[in-house]
Design an enzyme around this catalytic site. Sequence first.
Site, PDB file in Angstrom:
ATOM      1  N   SER A  72       0.760  -1.401   0.109  1.00 25.91           N
ATOM      2  CA  SER A  72      -0.041   0.081   0.017  1.00 25.91           C
ATOM      3  C   SER A  72       0.889   1.141  -0.038  1.00 25.91           C
ATOM      4  O   SER A  72       0.399   2.157   0.735  1.00 25.91           O
ATOM      5  CB  SER A  72      -0.991   0.140   1.231  1.00 25.91           C
ATOM      6  OG  SER A  72      -0.235  -0.163   2.447  1.00 25.91           O
ATOM      7  N   GLY A  73       1.708   1.429  -0.868  1.00 29.70           N
ATOM      8  CA  GLY A  73       2.788   2.425  -0.972  1.00 29.70           C
ATOM      9  C   GLY A  73       2.063   3.173  -2.310  1.00 29.70           C
ATOM     10  O   GLY A  73       0.966   2.567  -2.844  1.00 29.70           O
ATOM     11  N   GLU A  98      17.818  18.462  -6.943  1.00 28.04           N
ATOM     12  CA  GLU A  98      18.621  17.261  -6.507  1.00 28.04           C
ATOM     13  C   GLU A  98      19.637  16.738  -7.278  1.00 28.04           C
ATOM     14  O   GLU A  98      19.971  17.269  -8.523  1.00 28.04           O
ATOM     15  CB  GLU A  98      17.600  16.168  -5.981  1.00 28.04           C
ATOM     16  CG  GLU A  98      16.911  16.561  -4.927  1.00 28.04           C
ATOM     17  CD  GLU A  98      15.772  15.625  -4.713  1.00 28.04           C
ATOM     18  OE1 GLU A  98      15.806  14.345  -5.253  1.00 28.04           O
ATOM     19  OE2 GLU A  98      14.834  15.893  -3.925  1.00 28.04           O
ATOM     20  N   HIS A 129      22.145   6.439   0.321  1.00 30.34           N
ATOM     21  CA  HIS A 129      21.739   7.938   0.153  1.00 30.34           C
ATOM     22  C   HIS A 129      23.171   8.350   1.098  1.00 30.34           C
ATOM     23  O   HIS A 129      23.271   8.111   2.207  1.00 30.34           O
ATOM     24  CB  HIS A 129      20.559   8.068   0.900  1.00 30.34           C
ATOM     25  CG  HIS A 129      20.238   9.521   0.719  1.00 30.34           C
ATOM     26  ND1 HIS A 129      20.688  10.623   1.207  1.00 30.34           N
ATOM     27  CD2 HIS A 129      18.920  10.146  -0.061  1.00 30.34           C
ATOM     28  CE1 HIS A 129      20.106  11.845   0.772  1.00 30.34           C
ATOM     29  NE2 HIS A 129      19.129  11.375   0.120  1.00 30.34           N
ATOM     30  N   ARG A 169      24.195  10.434  -6.890  1.00 26.78           N
ATOM     31  CA  ARG A 169      24.155  10.037  -5.543  1.00 26.78           C
ATOM     32  C   ARG A 169      25.411   9.115  -5.278  1.00 26.78           C
ATOM     33  O   ARG A 169      25.911   8.887  -4.326  1.00 26.78           O
ATOM     34  CB  ARG A 169      23.002   9.496  -5.360  1.00 26.78           C
ATOM     35  CG  ARG A 169      22.336   9.470  -3.916  1.00 26.78           C
ATOM     36  CD  ARG A 169      21.055   9.191  -3.817  1.00 26.78           C
ATOM     37  NE  ARG A 169      20.170  10.286  -3.809  1.00 26.78           N
ATOM     38  CZ  ARG A 169      18.739   9.978  -3.690  1.00 26.78           C
ATOM     39  NH1 ARG A 169      18.273   8.900  -3.602  1.00 26.78           N
ATOM     40  NH2 ARG A 169      17.997  10.864  -3.566  1.00 26.78           N
ATOM     41  N   HIS A 199      19.451   2.902   0.828  1.00 29.97           N
ATOM     42  CA  HIS A 199      18.263   3.718   0.738  1.00 29.97           C
ATOM     43  C   HIS A 199      17.451   3.096  -0.385  1.00 29.97           C
ATOM     44  O   HIS A 199      16.301   3.256  -0.205  1.00 29.97           O
ATOM     45  CB  HIS A 199      18.852   5.114   0.203  1.00 29.97           C
ATOM     46  CG  HIS A 199      17.845   6.033  -0.075  1.00 29.97           C
ATOM     47  ND1 HIS A 199      16.890   6.578   0.806  1.00 29.97           N
ATOM     48  CD2 HIS A 199      17.378   6.797  -0.971  1.00 29.97           C
ATOM     49  CE1 HIS A 199      15.907   7.652   0.296  1.00 29.97           C
ATOM     50  NE2 HIS A 199      16.282   7.751  -0.756  1.00 29.97           N
ATOM     51  N   ARG A 208      19.896   5.178  -9.600  1.00 36.59           N
ATOM     52  CA  ARG A 208      18.627   5.978  -9.860  1.00 36.59           C
ATOM     53  C   ARG A 208      18.838   7.542  -9.565  1.00 36.59           C
ATOM     54  O   ARG A 208      19.382   7.708  -8.866  1.00 36.59           O
ATOM     55  CB  ARG A 208      17.570   5.471  -8.750  1.00 36.59           C
ATOM     56  CG  ARG A 208      16.223   6.107  -8.724  1.00 36.59           C
ATOM     57  CD  ARG A 208      15.303   5.965  -7.792  1.00 36.59           C
ATOM     58  NE  ARG A 208      15.737   5.908  -6.457  1.00 36.59           N
ATOM     59  CZ  ARG A 208      15.589   7.082  -5.570  1.00 36.59           C
ATOM     60  NH1 ARG A 208      14.723   7.790  -5.965  1.00 36.59           N
ATOM     61  NH2 ARG A 208      15.917   6.917  -4.619  1.00 36.59           N
TER      62      ARG A 208
HETATM   63  P1  FAD Z   1       6.543   1.269  -0.596  1.00 38.35           P
HETATM   64  O1  FAD Z   1       6.151   2.472  -0.583  1.00 38.35           O
HETATM   65  O2  FAD Z   1       7.681   0.841   0.080  1.00 38.35           O
HETATM   66  O3  FAD Z   1       5.265   0.326  -0.229  1.00 38.35           O
HETATM   67  C1  FAD Z   1       5.444  -1.073  -0.236  1.00 38.35           C
HETATM   68  C2  FAD Z   1       4.113  -1.560   0.483  1.00 38.35           C
HETATM   69  O4  FAD Z   1       4.166  -3.080   0.405  1.00 38.35           O
HETATM   70  C3  FAD Z   1       4.050  -1.261   1.880  1.00 38.35           C
HETATM   71  O5  FAD Z   1       2.715  -1.064   2.348  1.00 38.35           O
HETATM   72  C4  FAD Z   1       4.424  -2.567   2.910  1.00 38.35           C
HETATM   73  O6  FAD Z   1       3.916  -2.936   4.068  1.00 38.35           O
HETATM   74  C5  FAD Z   1       4.120  -3.679   1.745  1.00 38.35           C
HETATM   75  N1  FAD Z   1       4.438  -4.875   1.935  1.00 38.35           N
HETATM   76  C6  FAD Z   1       5.574  -5.322   1.664  1.00 38.35           C
HETATM   77  N2  FAD Z   1       5.954  -6.725   1.759  1.00 38.35           N
HETATM   78  C7  FAD Z   1       4.657  -7.107   2.034  1.00 38.35           C
HETATM   79  C8  FAD Z   1       4.301  -8.382   2.120  1.00 38.35           C
HETATM   80  N3  FAD Z   1       4.904  -9.687   2.278  1.00 38.35           N
HETATM   81  N4  FAD Z   1       2.851  -8.552   2.363  1.00 38.35           N
HETATM   82  C9  FAD Z   1       1.883  -7.472   2.563  1.00 38.35           C
HETATM   83  N5  FAD Z   1       2.373  -6.346   2.179  1.00 38.35           N
HETATM   84  C10 FAD Z   1       3.700  -6.203   1.981  1.00 38.35           C
HETATM   85  N6  FAD Z   1      11.728   8.678  -3.982  1.00 38.35           N
HETATM   86  C11 FAD Z   1      11.471   9.724  -4.651  1.00 38.35           C
HETATM   87  O7  FAD Z   1      11.411   9.492  -5.941  1.00 38.35           O
HETATM   88  N7  FAD Z   1      11.506  10.750  -4.095  1.00 38.35           N
HETATM   89  C12 FAD Z   1      11.872  10.962  -2.721  1.00 38.35           C
HETATM   90  O8  FAD Z   1      11.575  11.999  -2.214  1.00 38.35           O
HETATM   91  C13 FAD Z   1      12.166   9.968  -1.917  1.00 38.35           C
HETATM   92  N8  FAD Z   1      12.476   9.994  -0.678  1.00 38.35           N
HETATM   93  C14 FAD Z   1      12.779   9.022   0.126  1.00 38.35           C
HETATM   94  C15 FAD Z   1      12.855   9.129   1.410  1.00 38.35           C
HETATM   95  C16 FAD Z   1      13.036   7.963   2.258  1.00 38.35           C
HETATM   96  C17 FAD Z   1      13.323   7.983   3.581  1.00 38.35           C
HETATM   97  C18 FAD Z   1      12.999   6.572   1.725  1.00 38.35           C
HETATM   98  C19 FAD Z   1      12.986   5.373   2.402  1.00 38.35           C
HETATM   99  C20 FAD Z   1      12.997   6.502   0.120  1.00 38.35           C
HETATM  100  C21 FAD Z   1      12.733   7.689  -0.464  1.00 38.35           C
HETATM  101  N9  FAD Z   1      12.445   7.744  -1.816  1.00 38.35           N
HETATM  102  C22 FAD Z   1      12.032   8.874  -2.439  1.00 38.35           C
HETATM  103  C23 FAD Z   1      12.211   6.168  -2.467  1.00 38.35           C
HETATM  104  C24 FAD Z   1      10.567   6.034  -2.677  1.00 38.35           C
HETATM  105  O9  FAD Z   1      10.016   6.460  -1.480  1.00 38.35           O
HETATM  106  C25 FAD Z   1      10.185   4.609  -2.827  1.00 38.35           C
HETATM  107  O10 FAD Z   1      11.091   3.938  -3.828  1.00 38.35           O
HETATM  108  C26 FAD Z   1       8.788   4.528  -3.296  1.00 38.35           C
HETATM  109  O11 FAD Z   1       8.021   5.255  -2.371  1.00 38.35           O
HETATM  110  C27 FAD Z   1       8.471   3.225  -3.247  1.00 38.35           C
HETATM  111  O12 FAD Z   1       7.089   3.026  -3.506  1.00 38.35           O
HETATM  112  P2  FAD Z   1       6.426   1.335  -3.408  1.00 38.35           P
HETATM  113  O13 FAD Z   1       4.946   1.542  -3.667  1.00 38.35           O
HETATM  114  O14 FAD Z   1       7.233   0.812  -4.559  1.00 38.35           O
HETATM  115  O15 FAD Z   1       6.714   0.871  -2.171  1.00 38.35           O
HETATM  116  C1  SIN Z   2      15.887  12.921  -0.825  1.00 37.94           C
HETATM  117  O1  SIN Z   2      14.875  13.504  -0.469  1.00 37.94           O
HETATM  118  O2  SIN Z   2      16.848  12.868  -0.574  1.00 37.94           O
HETATM  119  C2  SIN Z   2      15.528  11.351  -1.468  1.00 37.94           C
HETATM  120  C3  SIN Z   2      15.136  11.646  -2.769  1.00 37.94           C
HETATM  121  C4  SIN Z   2      15.138  10.334  -3.373  1.00 37.94           C
HETATM  122  O3  SIN Z   2      15.589   9.046  -2.677  1.00 37.94           O
HETATM  123  O4  SIN Z   2      14.773  10.162  -4.643  1.00 37.94           O
END
Ligand code: FAD
Ligand code: SIN
Length: 544
Positions: free
Chosen positions: A18-19, A119, A247, A295, A356, A391
């Site tokens: 749920s991301g 960035e 990071h 990065r 990261h 990335r």
């Molecule tokens: P996620 O958002 O990680 O969601 C994964 C989901 O899967 C979660 O809900 C989790 O609970 C669920 N899940 C996992 N395993 C299971 C399982 N076995 N069963 C059920 N559910 C499960 N990227 C950018 O582009 N810009 C930014 O500014 C940026 N800043 C960041 C800052 C931080 C601190 C971090 C950690 C990352 C950042 N990133 C950024 C990277 C970016 O946030 C992620 O790559 C992106 O949000 C991933 O989205 P997603 O939906 O793929 O996964």
């Molecule tokens: C950050 O805000 O520095 C994270 C950005 C990213 O991971 O893309």
Amino acid sequence: MTKIKSHELKTDFLVVGSGIAGLSFALRAAELGEVVIVTKKRDFESNTNYAQGGIASVISSEDSFDDHYRDTIKAGGDLGKQEIVKGVVQEGPECIQDLISWGVQFTKTHDKEFALGREGGHSKRRIIHAADLTGREIEHSLLQALKANPRVTMLEDHVAIDLITQHHLANRYFVPWEKTTCWGVYALDSKADQVCAILAKATLLATGGAGQVYLHTTNPQIATGDGICMAYRAGAEIANLEFVQFHPTTLYQTEQKKRSFLISEAVRGEGASLRTKDGKRFMPNYHPMEELAPRDVVARAIDQEMKRRGELHIWLDVTHLSKKNLQERFPHIYSHCLMQGIDISKEFIPVVPAAHYMCGGIVTDLNGQTSIRSLYASGEVTHTGLHGANRLASNSLLEAVVFSKRAFQQLASDPAILDVEFPEIPPWDDTGVVRSEESVLISHDRHSVRRLMWDYVGIVRTNRRLERARSRMAFLRRDITEFYRTTRLTPELIELRNLVIVADLTIRCALMRKESRGLHYNADYTERDDKHWLRDMVVRSSQL
Ligand code: FAD
Ligand code: SIN
């Protein structure tokens, strides 16, 4: 030993995670049919929720798709797939509009234009953001939009264990060369202590990354590589796990925290400088873009300076910005540091790199379709070909929203998608389970995996370190596999099994690539070698 109970649920579309990838897909898929989302903790708990900097997209009239394309390819060490990069940057602005239509509010200037941040690796200002809490704004807006949709069911505290494929079907004549088909997942309802088979006509894996495989990471506890491992066990292609992004700037703290606090790259985008203990800047010695180099370059430079000087961290100086500016542009970072006793308008911030982002993952085509029939993937769990060897900052939220849209469009174009008949799925089988284990054993093994990866598969690698990591991880993997087979399921055990697999696969990919490119730096092959290694490192399970 009491057996874990089992039951079954059927839906049109199953979303695991749920991301941003999972939620944005679910919002669209609900136009076609019923959607079930399973997520392993609370609905908002995801990497998305912690994103700070923002989303890269061509918004400004001074920017162009060609510039965003060039920056992405360059940062990725020329390994990114040109067709994918072109498509993603071009579809960015429309996807941003979709986010806005779902209620996401991005920061605007006094002239009501989008405020654009900068960035590392970007030649232009193109990061659209919500102050320094972009992820939280996206996550909560999408959840809000979904709550109003009666066709979507959210199952919190459900940990997907494995994909259901024809290999699970009872009394079935097995054709070895037949393409694997996904029918959904087995998931542990951790509150009810029950395994359910959730069957779907199409499944989207959106389980995010694997940062927790390292001892120090910006990622929350959920990031244990579950999706990559589920797909791997089912025979999907996985690629390029050697490209783990560290990071450059997370807050240095003497106490070990569950998650390292990020100091966004956007801070350097507003002019912050990196300094050694004696106050000197060092990035001009490493790259013409200085603090805004890609990065991988900045993280390696910091690592080198720390090692050379025997220091535990370096400093980030943002004192050129006023307290008012900082409070407006970076309210979260400002207040978090203040709580730790650092007034960043007056004092330097102690920072260190931390794991990261996972650039590799499940191989998909340009519509998010994996090598398994009816299985799609989107977001950090994937290898789409966008990031190449490193990335570009803020390209991952963009990738997730673009690929979830493409996966939806692909499904929507198939008129027969809802006519699928479900096969008979056997209930969860926990034969062989003989014990419940003390949770401390699981946490010790989790720590061993994470420590090993941090010590031997970090920013700078060598053949010797990687070989040592391989033999120790192989031992841990054997041990944990046996332990998993015989021990009653818990969420922690499911995660441990996945962590050791994703660690092992990362080491294998790192050993296969005999060059240095992007995030994979091996001191035994310091040069990039396009003749032999301008290609992906693909791993696939042979145990089906
Ligand atoms: P996620 O958002 O990680 O969601 C994964 C989901 O899967 C979660 O809900 C989790 O609970 C669920 N899940 C996992 N395993 C299971 C399982 N076995 N069963 C059920 N559910 C499960 N990227 C950018 O582009 N810009 C930014 O500014 C940026 N800043 C960041 C800052 C931080 C601190 C971090 C950690 C990352 C950042 N990133 C950024 C990277 C970016 O946030 C992620 O790559 C992106 O949000 C991933 O989205 P997603 O939906 O793929 O996964
Ligand atoms: C950050 O805000 O520095 C994270 C950005 C990213 O991971 O893309």
